[in-house]
Scaffold this motif. Structure first.
Motif, PDB file in Angstrom:
ATOM      1  N   ALA A 255     -40.373  30.620  16.098  1.00 21.78           N
ATOM      2  CA  ALA A 255     -39.673  30.228  14.877  1.00 21.78           C
ATOM      3  C   ALA A 255     -39.180  31.457  14.116  1.00 21.78           C
ATOM      4  CB  ALA A 255     -40.586  29.379  13.997  1.00 21.78           C
ATOM      5  N   THR A 259     -35.145  32.347  13.795  1.00 21.30           N
ATOM      6  CA  THR A 259     -34.645  32.359  12.425  1.00 21.30           C
ATOM      7  C   THR A 259     -34.076  33.717  12.045  1.00 21.30           C
ATOM      8  OG1 THR A 259     -36.294  30.690  11.802  1.00 21.30           O
ATOM      9  CG2 THR A 259     -35.231  31.901  10.019  1.00 21.30           C
ATOM     10  N   GLU A 262     -30.807  34.599  14.217  1.00 18.75           N
ATOM     11  CA  GLU A 262     -29.593  33.827  13.944  1.00 18.75           C
ATOM     12  C   GLU A 262     -29.311  33.646  12.447  1.00 18.75           C
ATOM     13  OE1 GLU A 262     -27.395  32.572  16.242  1.00 18.75           O
ATOM     14  OE2 GLU A 262     -28.547  33.729  17.712  1.00 18.75           O
ATOM     15  N   TRP A 263     -30.078  34.317  11.580  1.00 18.49           N
ATOM     16  CA  TRP A 263     -29.985  34.070  10.137  1.00 18.49           C
ATOM     17  C   TRP A 263     -28.566  34.268   9.604  1.00 18.49           C
ATOM     18  CZ3 TRP A 263     -33.551  32.069   6.877  1.00 18.49           C
ATOM     19  CH2 TRP A 263     -33.297  32.153   5.499  1.00 18.49           C
ATOM     20  N   LEU A 269     -27.166  29.353  12.213  1.00 15.62           N
ATOM     21  CA  LEU A 269     -27.947  29.226  10.977  1.00 15.62           C
ATOM     22  C   LEU A 269     -27.189  29.686   9.745  1.00 15.62           C
ATOM     23  CD1 LEU A 269     -31.520  30.456  12.050  1.00 15.62           C
ATOM     24  CD2 LEU A 269     -30.654  28.123  11.889  1.00 15.62           C
ATOM     25  N   THR A 274     -30.947  27.751   2.769  1.00 14.14           N
ATOM     26  CA  THR A 274     -32.225  28.329   3.188  1.00 14.14           C
ATOM     27  C   THR A 274     -33.188  27.307   3.777  1.00 14.14           C
ATOM     28  OG1 THR A 274     -32.020  30.131   1.580  1.00 14.14           O
ATOM     29  CG2 THR A 274     -34.234  29.649   2.415  1.00 14.14           C
ATOM     30  N   ARG A 277     -31.944  26.427   7.200  1.00 16.03           N
ATOM     31  CA  ARG A 277     -32.147  27.501   8.178  1.00 16.03           C
ATOM     32  C   ARG A 277     -33.584  27.508   8.692  1.00 16.03           C
ATOM     33  NH1 ARG A 277     -29.078  32.732   5.389  1.00 16.03           N
ATOM     34  NH2 ARG A 277     -26.971  31.821   5.344  1.00 16.03           N
ATOM     35  N   LEU A 278     -34.534  27.353   7.771  1.00 12.04           N
ATOM     36  CA  LEU A 278     -35.937  27.357   8.171  1.00 12.04           C
ATOM     37  C   LEU A 278     -36.260  26.169   9.072  1.00 12.04           C
ATOM     38  CD1 LEU A 278     -37.589  28.404   4.782  1.00 12.04           C
ATOM     39  CD2 LEU A 278     -37.120  29.846   6.770  1.00 12.04           C
ATOM     40  N   GLY A 281     -34.507  26.738  12.461  1.00  9.21           N
ATOM     41  CA  GLY A 281     -35.186  27.798  13.207  1.00  9.21           C
ATOM     42  C   GLY A 281     -36.468  27.311  13.834  1.00  9.21           C
ATOM     43  N   PHE A 282     -37.248  26.524  13.070  1.00  7.15           N
ATOM     44  CA  PHE A 282     -38.481  25.965  13.620  1.00  7.15           C
ATOM     45  C   PHE A 282     -38.172  24.974  14.740  1.00  7.15           C
ATOM     46  CE2 PHE A 282     -41.468  22.349  13.526  1.00  7.15           C
ATOM     47  CZ  PHE A 282     -42.616  22.990  13.965  1.00  7.15           C
ATOM     48  N   GLN A 284     -35.642  24.822  16.772  1.00  8.31           N
ATOM     49  CA  GLN A 284     -35.201  25.479  18.003  1.00  8.31           C
ATOM     50  C   GLN A 284     -36.293  26.317  18.631  1.00  8.31           C
ATOM     51  OE1 GLN A 284     -32.006  23.357  17.419  1.00  8.31           O
ATOM     52  NE2 GLN A 284     -32.597  24.394  19.284  1.00  8.31           N
ATOM     53  N   THR A 305     -30.805  36.178  21.325  1.00  9.14           N
ATOM     54  CA  THR A 305     -31.485  34.898  21.089  1.00  9.14           C
ATOM     55  C   THR A 305     -31.634  34.122  22.385  1.00  9.14           C
ATOM     56  OG1 THR A 305     -30.455  34.836  18.890  1.00  9.14           O
ATOM     57  CG2 THR A 305     -31.504  32.812  19.679  1.00  9.14           C
TER      58      THR A 305
END
Length: 458
Positions: A255, A259, A262-263, A269, A274, A277-278, A281-282, A284, A305
């Motif tokens: 995670a 995150t 790719e932020w 993301l 925000t 995104r979190l 990210g988790f 994926q 990635t």
């Protein structure tokens, strides 16, 4: 294993022959039969939305992907297949996932029966989950666990589809059940053309699916033991400790990796707020464990990635579950082997237990053969296509680890490429199980030892 005895009237010795010589053969033949039946059903005209039935290769590829709970597709599932075709795919996913969990657990029981009494009693005391021979209890446990997680996930998704997306009750229930079964069995098939990208910021869709994926990927023995000993981690078996620990590390690390990587990518993301995104990210980080759902476009991700995701996919999830890959316990055993060698220790120890040398050799065999399979398929696909190495490698790892994630090149591959991925999915799903069971059941004691040799390493 089926055995027939024929007794002659003249008192001769009984003639015995076995239909199946090895349990691994039954596993392979069973899944091959399921793929064959699924292929025939998907080739029927009633399985397609258009005129005529599906061609052989798309039907074979889809059936293999469903039975091996992978999720790779060469056609768009919601538009190409009819309601009957989708029902066939759903049934194949359930048979593949349930069959793998059951057969893996039963093979574990079979292996334990081949051990000595003291070893069997020690194994039973260590696992605290699977007894010496209660096969019926194992099968019932698998069914209960599967249906429980699928039912709870289906209810959550149905409610969300119905009231948040204005789907009819029948459509919401159908979508809820389909995605729940696909999630718990780590299949990754979705009834939306963009998979789950339309729900990237919806925690009421993403989180229930993620929980089902994690549960299915832990494996039945771990789930059963957690149900009994959830609040007593010190009493967990070595297998459960290793599986839970490594799963938590990979989920958290994955995670953070996805995150951060790719932020700022505006194609993934970077376009979300925000919290979104979190969540993405988790999500994926969970899917390479090996479900194959995606809420982001992997074709737009950075090469770094994709490479990190390759590692997550290759490791996979827990043993005797619906996940693929080499399994977290295999990876952790080899990690402890390396640590023991670096420290100069003669034995490999993990969680206050000594790892048997034979287990370490089995883990090494699984990893090296898996790497060979992925590299061979990657080389073949590179020869057959003009695609970049990173995308082809990602596709090969995803197929072998039965993940189902793709950068979008699956449908663009030639027919020969589809057949390579079909073989890779079948090998990836059944290879580790049949290999380890064959090694365990083929153990024999040599009555002599050759002189020791020390070749130069490194």
């Amino acid at each position: 294993m089926v055995v027939f005895n024929m007794h002659g009237l003249s008192g001769h010795r009984p003639l015995s022959f076995r239909v199946v010589r090895h349990p691994a053969q039954a596993v392979v033949l069973g899944f091959a039969g399921a793929v064959a039946v699924g292929t025939v059903l998907l080739m029927l005209p009633v399985s397609r939305t258009g005129e005529g039935g599906a061609a052989f290769v798309p039907a074979l590829f889809t059936a293999t992907s469903a039975v091996c709970v992978t999720g790779l597709t060469v056609v768009d599932t919601p538009t190409y297949w009819s309601g009957f075709g989708e029902a066939v795919i759903l049934a194949l996913i359930q048979v593949g996932g349930f069959g793998i969990m059951t057969l893996a657990s039963l093979l574990g029981l079979l292996v334990s029966r081949r051990m000595g009494l003291r070893t069997r009693l020690t194994a039973a005391a260590e696992t605290k989950a699977v007894g010496l021979g209660d096969v019926r209890a194992v099968v019932k446990g698998v069914v209960k666990v599967s249906l429980l997680f699928e039912a709870v996930t289906a209810v959550c998704l149905t409610i969300r589809f119905r009231f948040a997306y204005d789907e009819s009750l029948a459509t919401a229930a159908y979508h809820g059940v389909f995605h729940a079964v696909s999630a718990f069995n780590n299949a990754g098939f979705a009834l939306y053309s963009d998979n789950l990208m339309g729900f990237v910021g919806d925690p009421w869709i993403c989180l229930p699916i993620a929980v089902a994926v994690i549960a299915g990927g832990l494996g039945f023995p771990v789930l059963l033991e957690l149900r009994r000993q959830l609040h007593a981690p010190r009493r967990w078996s070595l297998h459960t400790k290793m599986t839970v620990t490594m799963t938590a590390v990979l989920l958290a690390g994955g995670a953070v990796f996805v995150t951060v990587s790719e932020w700022r990518n505006p194609a993934t993301l970077g376009a979300l707020d925000t919290p979104g995104r979190l969540l993405a990210g988790f999500f994926q980080a969970v899917m390479p464990r090996t479900a194959g759902f995606n809420s982001l476009d992997y074709g737009q991700m950075h090469e770094g990635t994709l490479l990190g995701t390759n590692v997550l996919m290759f490791i996979g999830g827990g043993s005797a579950g619906t996940a693929g890959g080499i399994k977290v316990t295999t990876f952790l055993v080899l990690l402890y082997v390396v640590l023991a060698e670096v420290r100069g220790e003669r034995s490999v120890e993990a969680f206050d237990r000594r790892i048997d040398d034979r287990v370490a050799r089995q883990a090494l065999s699984v990893v090296l053969l898996s790497i060979a399979a992925v590299m061979s398929a990657t080389l073949v696909l590179l020869v057959l296509t003009d695609l970049s190495t990173d995308k082809v490698l990602f596709e090969a790892v995803s197929a072998f680890a039965t993940v189902g994630l793709s950068t979008g090149i699956t449908a663009d591959l030639p027919t020969s490429g589809h057949l390579v991925l079909t073989a890779l999915m079948f090998l990836g799903r059944l290879g580790p199980i049949t290999l380890v069971s064959a090694l365990a059941l083929h153990e024999r004691q040599r009555l002599y030892e050759l002189p020791e040799g020390r070749p130069i390493i490194g």
